[in-house]
Structure formats: structure tokens, C-alpha cells
Design a protein around this motif. Sequence first.
Motif, PDB file in Angstrom:
ATOM      1  N   UNK A   1       0.827  -1.208   0.000  1.00  0.00           N
ATOM      2  CA  UNK A   1       0.000   0.000   0.000  1.00  0.00           C
ATOM      3  C   UNK A   1       0.859   1.255   0.000  1.00  0.00           C
ATOM      4  N   UNK A   2       0.221   2.390  -0.287  1.00  0.00           N
ATOM      5  CA  UNK A   2       0.911   3.681  -0.232  1.00  0.00           C
ATOM      6  C   UNK A   2       1.542   3.862   1.155  1.00  0.00           C
ATOM      7  N   UNK A   3       2.828   4.210   1.170  1.00  0.00           N
ATOM      8  CA  UNK A   3       3.554   4.359   2.435  1.00  0.00           C
ATOM      9  C   UNK A   3       4.684   5.362   2.236  1.00  0.00           C
ATOM     10  N   UNK A   4       4.764   6.319   3.138  1.00  0.00           N
ATOM     11  CA  UNK A   4       5.860   7.287   3.124  1.00  0.00           C
ATOM     12  C   UNK A   4       6.918   6.801   4.104  1.00  0.00           C
ATOM     13  N   UNK A   5       8.120   6.638   3.609  1.00  0.00           N
ATOM     14  CA  UNK A   5       9.217   6.040   4.382  1.00  0.00           C
ATOM     15  C   UNK A   5       9.631   6.924   5.557  1.00  0.00           C
ATOM     16  N   UNK A   6       9.358   6.446   6.771  1.00  0.00           N
ATOM     17  CA  UNK A   6       9.758   7.147   7.986  1.00  0.00           C
ATOM     18  C   UNK A   6      10.722   6.304   8.827  1.00  0.00           C
ATOM     19  N   UNK A   7      11.390   5.343   8.172  1.00  0.00           N
ATOM     20  CA  UNK A   7      12.268   4.456   8.928  1.00  0.00           C
ATOM     21  C   UNK A   7      13.528   5.154   9.438  1.00  0.00           C
ATOM     22  N   UNK A   8      13.759   6.394   8.979  1.00  0.00           N
ATOM     23  CA  UNK A   8      14.874   7.148   9.560  1.00  0.00           C
ATOM     24  C   UNK A   8      14.655   7.388  11.047  1.00  0.00           C
ATOM     25  N   UNK A   9      13.381   7.338  11.477  1.00  0.00           N
ATOM     26  CA  UNK A   9      13.061   7.487  12.897  1.00  0.00           C
ATOM     27  C   UNK A   9      13.719   6.382  13.719  1.00  0.00           C
ATOM     28  N   UNK A  10      13.768   5.169  13.167  1.00  0.00           N
ATOM     29  CA  UNK A  10      14.382   4.040  13.878  1.00  0.00           C
ATOM     30  C   UNK A  10      15.840   4.352  14.193  1.00  0.00           C
ATOM     31  N   UNK A  11      16.565   4.795  13.181  1.00  0.00           N
ATOM     32  CA  UNK A  11      17.992   5.095  13.360  1.00  0.00           C
ATOM     33  C   UNK A  11      18.197   6.265  14.320  1.00  0.00           C
ATOM     34  N   UNK A  12      17.445   7.349  14.105  1.00  0.00           N
ATOM     35  CA  UNK A  12      17.608   8.534  14.969  1.00  0.00           C
ATOM     36  C   UNK A  12      17.363   8.180  16.435  1.00  0.00           C
ATOM     37  N   UNK A  13      16.284   7.430  16.683  1.00  0.00           N
ATOM     38  CA  UNK A  13      15.945   7.096  18.070  1.00  0.00           C
ATOM     39  C   UNK A  13      16.977   6.154  18.681  1.00  0.00           C
ATOM     40  N   UNK A  14      17.386   5.152  17.930  1.00  0.00           N
ATOM     41  CA  UNK A  14      18.320   4.167  18.480  1.00  0.00           C
ATOM     42  C   UNK A  14      19.656   4.822  18.822  1.00  0.00           C
ATOM     43  N   UNK A  15      20.090   5.742  17.995  1.00  0.00           N
ATOM     44  CA  UNK A  15      21.402   6.346  18.212  1.00  0.00           C
ATOM     45  C   UNK A  15      21.391   7.446  19.280  1.00  0.00           C
ATOM     46  N   UNK A  16      20.205   7.889  19.695  1.00  0.00           N
ATOM     47  CA  UNK A  16      20.130   8.845  20.804  1.00  0.00           C
ATOM     48  C   UNK A  16      20.405   8.157  22.138  1.00  0.00           C
ATOM     49  N   UNK A  17      20.114   6.858  22.222  1.00  0.00           N
ATOM     50  CA  UNK A  17      20.370   6.042  23.409  1.00  0.00           C
ATOM     51  C   UNK A  17      19.648   6.557  24.658  1.00  0.00           C
ATOM     52  N   UNK A  18      18.491   7.174  24.484  1.00  0.00           N
ATOM     53  CA  UNK A  18      17.691   7.606  25.637  1.00  0.00           C
ATOM     54  C   UNK A  18      16.946   6.421  26.232  1.00  0.00           C
ATOM     55  N   UNK A  19      16.879   6.390  27.556  1.00  0.00           N
ATOM     56  CA  UNK A  19      16.173   5.288  28.225  1.00  0.00           C
ATOM     57  C   UNK A  19      14.675   5.322  27.910  1.00  0.00           C
ATOM     58  N   UNK A  20      14.066   6.489  28.119  1.00  0.00           N
ATOM     59  CA  UNK A  20      12.625   6.633  27.915  1.00  0.00           C
ATOM     60  C   UNK A  20      12.383   7.896  27.107  1.00  0.00           C
ATOM     61  N   UNK A  21      11.614   7.772  26.044  1.00  0.00           N
ATOM     62  CA  UNK A  21      11.320   8.906  25.172  1.00  0.00           C
ATOM     63  C   UNK A  21       9.817   9.130  25.128  1.00  0.00           C
ATOM     64  N   UNK A  22       9.406  10.347  25.423  1.00  0.00           N
ATOM     65  CA  UNK A  22       8.001  10.729  25.286  1.00  0.00           C
ATOM     66  C   UNK A  22       7.884  11.681  24.101  1.00  0.00           C
TER      67      UNK A  22
END
Length: 561
Positions: free
Chosen positions: A20-41
Motif C-alpha cells: 500500500x501507499x507508504x511514506x518512508x519514515x524508517x529514519x526514525x528508527x535510526x535517529x531514536x536508536x542512536x540517541x540512546x535515551x532510556x525513555x522517550x516521550x
Amino acid sequence: MKKTISIGKQSFSSLREHDNFFVDKTNFIKEWWEKEDDITLITRPRRFGKTLNMSMMECFFSNKYANRADLFEGLSIWEEEKYRKLQGTYPVIFLSFAAVKADNLSDVKEQIKQEIVRLYRRNGYLAESDCLSEEEKREYREISVEMSDARLATSISVLCEYMSRYYGKNVIVLLDEYDTPMQEAYVQGYWDEFTSLIRSLFNAAFKTNPFLERAIMTGITRVSKESIFSDLNNLRVVTTTSDLYADCFGFTEEEVFSALDDYGMGDRKEEVKKWYDGFTFGEKRDIYNPWSITNYLEEGKLYPYWASTSSNGLVNRLIRMSSADVKEKMEDLLQGKTIVVNFDEQIVYNQLDQNENAIWSLLLASGYLKVEEVDYRGITREPWYTLKITNIETLSMFMTMFRGWFQNSDANYNDFVKALLKGSLKEMNIYMNDVTLATFSSFDAGKKPSEKNQPERFYHGFVLGLLAELRDQYEIRSNRESGYGRYDVMLTPLNKNDNAIIIEFKVHEPEEETSLQDTVQSALDQISEKNYDAELLARGIPVDRIRHYGFAFEGKKVLIG
């Protein structure tokens, strides 16, 4: 070939499996993982892809999706070998409070317990494994809607322990729509009791949980730290004014324009921009609401898709019952102007009635207003926000809201507006008395409505209603300077053949006036003595096309002359 648009589908795996139509937002995975924050709101407005992104995170990290390269092939995250190796390697708990809505504490507790029960059932293999003792297995099977509040408070952390033991790896926890039950608790009046419970749940799950790898929570509002996060010192908060993850939720202009080209609508970019552009996250501008864009791509017509799906009960009530100052600022916003206000982005729900500035924080978090500029003032660097209505779609939402204030079947507001335009005093008096009886008390926020405050709050609500009804015919202003004073309401016609109207509101003063007719005359005298016509005359409107009306109030009774 155009991909099928699946409206409202929030399952990442299903979207990818059906292509289906999908806009690629998988950069969020990399950005979040590399921030190494315990809890993100992360807070974002409704329908901005929060749930879909959380589903994407589950599919990427959860070992239940191991060997599912097909879900990510061709997306940006799959370009790096590091992340290809990371996919499907963690135990993940994915929980949503989106459906937790009830008008009493007992039912909301039961709904949360039902969510926990479903979570335990999905991981029922744990109760059959050798990783749990017989006592632990028994306790696992006893998790039900009948569990105690104490058991509920530790339920997520206990499940993390069991999963960590089973997989030999700490757990990633994803909690979607964390604040939905909190809004309900505030609106329905059980805030204090509910926050005590939710604070205990969050403390056990996110603070004192040694089996937690990382966690993400999403919602619309940033609920105050004191309310529910007082023990969480490891919490990274990302609001709409933060630069972090700014383009990970919502569609960028480049993504929208590319989709329009793909669907043969490249010639409609400007009209789409006027209607749906305008959201700003941190320094990132030109963000579009995904719900409206996907619906537009499917339907091909301009319509307030996002605004029409909203539940504006809390915002509606707060604006309607707000002071004259708040309503004046809303008048400016409706006329395309900006306002400058100071507020705390943390929302303390049980103080919303006392702290009127909280309405701006709520409107910003909800996406109805956007930040044009932030000015940090004084030694304490207090933020002052320049705000504006986001776009045409959100403007339509406000218009619908303000019309709704007067659409009570007993109000006859539309009939009053018609009588006002044709100058029929008799009809105006009949209909305005119906309007005040039907709506008057809802414009006073006090526990003991004041006859002094009611007319002021009412008339600014009345002006917002006029703006909604007559915005295309008149420039409508209130409480502005003209001549030697400040008039209450002025309607300046956009068509040179229509009449201009000046309205002055007066509360009956029995010590000074013997009748409402005297109060009406006092209002009319003030219009003349203060020369409120000056602004209209300066704009070339002749005296014989300027009407004066005095509105005299005594309780809910009104006389117009």
C-alpha cells in the motif's frame, strides 16, 4: 503504477505486505536508536502517524518479526548493514491506551486491566516455559480484570522480567496514546484518583524496572512531570517545539509534492499547500497532516478531513468558558492575525480551569495553532510564543466550533443574525432573548456566575459566532479603539452597499438607571459621545449607512434599542 491507499490502516506489516501507499519514515528508527535515551516521550497531534510509527518500531525490533526483511527492503533503514543485523533481535511489549475512555474511575481501571490481560495472553507461552517457577506460573494465569490495583501497577514490569528471563535480553516497551485516559479523567472529574494509579504503573514500568532496555511513549499532550512522571529522571520529552524527530511524524512538503505527482495531481500543489500545510515541529516547517493528505490523494477533493474527525470537547469547553481576553485573542486568530502569549508546554490538567494560558498549550499540542516565532525574555528566559491558526483546515474546525455554540435548538441565533442585518429591532429582541436564555451560563466559567462577568464573556462568544457566520460579508472587530474610546463590536461591510453596524453592551445598573430602556439609551449615548463612528467614517462609510445598537443586560434578560 499508483499504489492503493489504505485509509486509516495503522499496521506497518499490513501496509508493507499489501504494498500500500507508504511514506518512508524508517529514519526514525535510526535517529531514536542512536540517541540512546532510556525513555522517550513524543507528543504530536492526532492522526500524525504516531500509531503507525510505533507499529513500525515493533516490527523492526521485535523478535516476533525476526527474518522479516521483506518488511524493510527498499526503505532507508535497510541501507545500513548495522540495522539489517539489528532487526528482529529484541523482546518488545507494544501497548496502547487509545481505547481507554470512560466516564468513571472504576470503568477506566477495568479497561486498562483488559489491555494488560490481552498483553499477557499474547505472551502466554511464558506461563508454559521452564523460565518461570510454579508460583510465577500461577500468578501469571491469575492476571485478570479482577486483579488488584497493586498487581496492575507492577504488571508491565513483571512481564518485562519474565520476557527478559526467557529471551536473555532486556525488553523494549512501546506505549501508544499514553494520555488518552488522562484527558478523560480530567473531563469526567476523577483526575486525582486516576493519576495516583497511573503514576504507580509508570514508576514500576519505567523507573524501577531493571529489565527495561528502552521505552517510547506517544501522545498528544505533555502531561506535567509533577502529575505522573515525578519519579522519572531518565525521561526525554519531545514536543512539537522540539527539533528532535521533527520530520519523523507527518509528511514533509517534498513527500507531499512527490505523492501528488505520482497520483497525477501535480497541478494542485498550491491549493493543497493552502489547505493542509502549516504544521511546524521545532525548526522544521511545512509539515502536512498525513490523514488529510492520504484522504485527498484518494478522494481528489479539498475537504477538512482531519478537522472533521476531531474530538474537540475539551478545547471547546475551555474556549467557551474562557475570559474575554482569551476570546479576544481568538477573534484576532480567526481574522488571520498572530497573537503573542506565554505558557508552559507541560499541561497540568487539574489546573486548566485556573490557568487560562494552558489553553494555548493545549491548542498548540493539538495542532490547531502553529508557532511562528519564539522569543525568550528576561533573565529566566521565559518563552513567549507567536501563534497563528495552522491552515484553512484548522480554521474550518474553529468556525464549526463557534457556530456550534449557538446551534442549540432554542437559541434562534441564525434568525437573530438575519434580523440584525435587515435592521428589525422587534425580531432582534425576540431572538436575542432566546439566545441568551439558551447559551448565557455556558460562557461563564465561575462556579457562581457573575452578572457582571456574564455579559462580557457572552459578548465575546457572540462575536466569535458572528465571525463564523458573517466572515465573508463583514470585517468584525471587538473592543478596539475608535474616536475617544473602545467600542464593543463593529461590523464593517466588505460590500460598499451594505450597512455598517456598531454594538455596545451594557449591564443594567439599578442604582443609576430605572429601567433597561435607560441602560439602552446609555449605551447609545456612549457610541455617540465617544465618536465610535470615526473609524468607519475614515474608511469612507457615510453616516446614513452606520447603524447603532445598544444591548442592555439584566441577568439573562436583554433589551436592544
